[in-house]
Design an enzyme around this catalytic site. Structure first.
Site, PDB file in Angstrom:
ATOM      1  N   GLY A  52      63.427  -0.088 105.537  1.00 24.13           N
ATOM      2  CA  GLY A  52      64.120   1.185 104.684  1.00 24.13           C
ATOM      3  C   GLY A  52      65.623   1.454 105.083  1.00 24.13           C
ATOM      4  O   GLY A  52      65.608   0.396 104.869  1.00 24.13           O
TER       5      GLY A  52
ATOM      6  N   GLN B 142      56.504   1.781  92.839  1.00 22.11           N
ATOM      7  CA  GLN B 142      55.624   2.589  93.882  1.00 22.11           C
ATOM      8  C   GLN B 142      55.255   4.047  92.602  1.00 22.11           C
ATOM      9  O   GLN B 142      56.000   4.914  92.591  1.00 22.11           O
ATOM     10  CB  GLN B 142      56.478   3.314  95.199  1.00 22.11           C
ATOM     11  CG  GLN B 142      55.392   4.080  95.877  1.00 22.11           C
ATOM     12  CD  GLN B 142      55.933   4.279  97.134  1.00 22.11           C
ATOM     13  OE1 GLN B 142      57.404   5.597  97.072  1.00 22.11           O
ATOM     14  NE2 GLN B 142      55.402   4.420  98.218  1.00 22.11           N
TER      15      GLN B 142
ATOM     16  N   ARG C 140      49.980   1.998  99.713  1.00 25.09           N
ATOM     17  CA  ARG C 140      50.506   2.273 101.303  1.00 25.09           C
ATOM     18  C   ARG C 140      49.424   3.579 101.503  1.00 25.09           C
ATOM     19  O   ARG C 140      49.663   4.427 101.352  1.00 25.09           O
ATOM     20  CB  ARG C 140      51.449   2.786 100.765  1.00 25.09           C
ATOM     21  CG  ARG C 140      52.881   2.789 101.915  1.00 25.09           C
ATOM     22  CD  ARG C 140      54.112   3.281 101.510  1.00 25.09           C
ATOM     23  NE  ARG C 140      54.860   2.711 102.481  1.00 25.09           N
ATOM     24  CZ  ARG C 140      56.514   3.237 102.827  1.00 25.09           C
ATOM     25  NH1 ARG C 140      56.319   4.171 103.014  1.00 25.09           N
ATOM     26  NH2 ARG C 140      57.468   2.186 104.353  1.00 25.09           N
TER      27      ARG C 140
ATOM     28  N   TYR D 119      51.345  13.288 100.915  1.00 24.34           N
ATOM     29  CA  TYR D 119      51.126  12.839  98.991  1.00 24.34           C
ATOM     30  C   TYR D 119      49.795  13.148  98.599  1.00 24.34           C
ATOM     31  O   TYR D 119      48.724  13.449  99.955  1.00 24.34           O
ATOM     32  CB  TYR D 119      52.187  12.606  98.804  1.00 24.34           C
ATOM     33  CG  TYR D 119      53.702  12.572  99.315  1.00 24.34           C
ATOM     34  CD1 TYR D 119      54.018  13.756  99.341  1.00 24.34           C
ATOM     35  CD2 TYR D 119      54.694  11.426  98.988  1.00 24.34           C
ATOM     36  CE1 TYR D 119      55.578  13.924  99.102  1.00 24.34           C
ATOM     37  CE2 TYR D 119      55.810  11.722  99.625  1.00 24.34           C
ATOM     38  CZ  TYR D 119      56.562  12.919  99.880  1.00 24.34           C
ATOM     39  OH  TYR D 119      57.657  13.326 100.322  1.00 24.34           O
TER      40      TYR D 119
END
Length: 374
Positions: A328, A98, A232, A184
């Site tokens: 997760g 990622q 994502r 982000y």
């Protein structure tokens, strides 16, 4: 015939033995920002996942948003990640890197020469970062006020992503995932309420606010190929004090239409509705948007993360809503999650106090049911 969690899947030519994805999770254990022995062991323990997506790897010093996170922009980091991918491959696993740029979710102590972080706009998040405090002690500190990237600088950031993708390829990853979710840098452009720029990357027009995401995607695709690039998203997310955006559907449907022609490896949707006590309405809204996005991207694999259980994953895969299910927190304390799902073995609850930072405790010391010494 309905597909299920333990069926194999062809991910653009990469055969996955099951539909279980280990979701990306920051663990902040690499004290030198280089994958070390613990990093290698952590990922190798979880290699039975159909696909592992690594923790977010900063693409540059500027992109860093958390202490002790291994990046993909130095030779030492590439060599460290090569050890990880070798270990995962040796156990028959598959792993994507990622690629991460924190944008404004950072702190001056993480930046070169104490510079301000960069973002789409010069607006502080009001959130916290795991960085150095005034006395140099690691801890949670208020995120710093960013500066807005100049129009001419955006191409440099896209080039940094492309270089990190090439570094991931050199390190032996099967592909890369662009982290365009949960507050982000990508989201700082995509969120129409936050992005008040007036240039070609501004938030008022949907074509402008998705431009950064598309330019970065194209730069990475050109470097390593579309079949090895996932992305994502987290539509409707307010993680990190992101403002609620009533134009989210417009934004993500426009992205779906543009990305459909690019034949990416997959689209990974993160359902963040479980982070707030908001009833079921946000989740219903997200599932409706997911269906609409998928209708615009026929043939593109879809992954869903966020509050998944074995039962809900089987149901969604069987209904054709998604192709792969990402987990997760269960992977923190259950390195053999696939085997536990398959056999019905109970899941070990994770210790939340050891999620971030520290040593082997709460990182590589959770035993597998099938191998207590793992």
């Amino acid at each position: 015939m309905a597909q299920h969690l333990f069926d194999s899947f062809d991910l653009r030519g990469l055969r996955l033995p099951n539909r279980v994805v280990m979701a990306p999770m920051r663990r902040a254990r690499a004290l030198e920002e280089v994958p070390d022995d613990l990093t290698v062991r952590y990922y190798a323990q979880r290699a039975s996942a159909g696909l592992i997506v690594s923790e977010g790897a900063p693409i540059s010093r500027e992109a860093t948003g958390c202490l002790f996170t291994p990046g993909l922009y130095t030779a030492a980091q590439v060599a460290g990640w090569q050890r990880v991918t070798d270990a995962v491959r040796d156990r028959g696993g598959r792993i994507f890197a990622q690629l991460w740029h924190a944008g404004r979710a950072s702190h001056v102590s993480l930046q070169a020469d104490g510079r301000a972080p960069v973002s789409s706009v010069a607006r502080v998040s009001g959130d916290v970062a795991f960085a150095h405090g005034p006395d140099g002690t690691p801890g949670r500190v208020p995120a710093s006020t960013p500066r807005a990237l100049g129009t001419a600088e955006v191409g440099r950031v896209a080039a940094d992503f492309a270089a990190a993708a090439a570094a991931a390829d050199k390190a032996g990853f099967h592909g890369t995932e662009l982290h365009a979710a949960t507050q982000y840098l990508f989201e700082q452009f995509l969120n129409a309420e936050l992005n008040d720029r007036t240039d070609r990357y501004g938030g008022r027009d949907v074509a402008d606010r998705i431009r950064f995401t598309l330019e970065v995607t194209d730069a990475v695709v050109e470097r390593i190929g579309a079949s090895r690039v996932g992305i994502r998203f987290s539509p409707f997310s307010t993680v990190g004090n992101m403002p609620a955006d009533d134009r989210s559907e417009e934004t993500y449907l426009a992205l779906a239409e543009e990305l459909a022609a690019r034949d990416l490896a997959y689209v990974h949707v993160h359902d963040t509705s479980g982070f707030a006590d908001d009833g079921g309405e946000p989740r219903k809204r997200l599932r409706a948007l997911l269906r609409d996005m998928r209708a615009r991207m026929p043939g593109t694999p879809f992954v869903l993360a966020g509050g998944m259980t074995r039962e809900s994953a089987d149901e969604l895969i069987g209904a054709g809503t998604i192709d792969l299910a990402a987990f997760g927190q269960p992977y923190i304390s259950n390195p053999d999650l696939v085997e536990r799902f398959r056999t019905g073995a109970p899941l070990t609850p994770p210790d939340r106090t050891t999620y971030f930072g520290g040593d082997a405790t709460g990182y590589v010391d959770y035993p597998a049911v099938t191998d207590p010494g793992a």
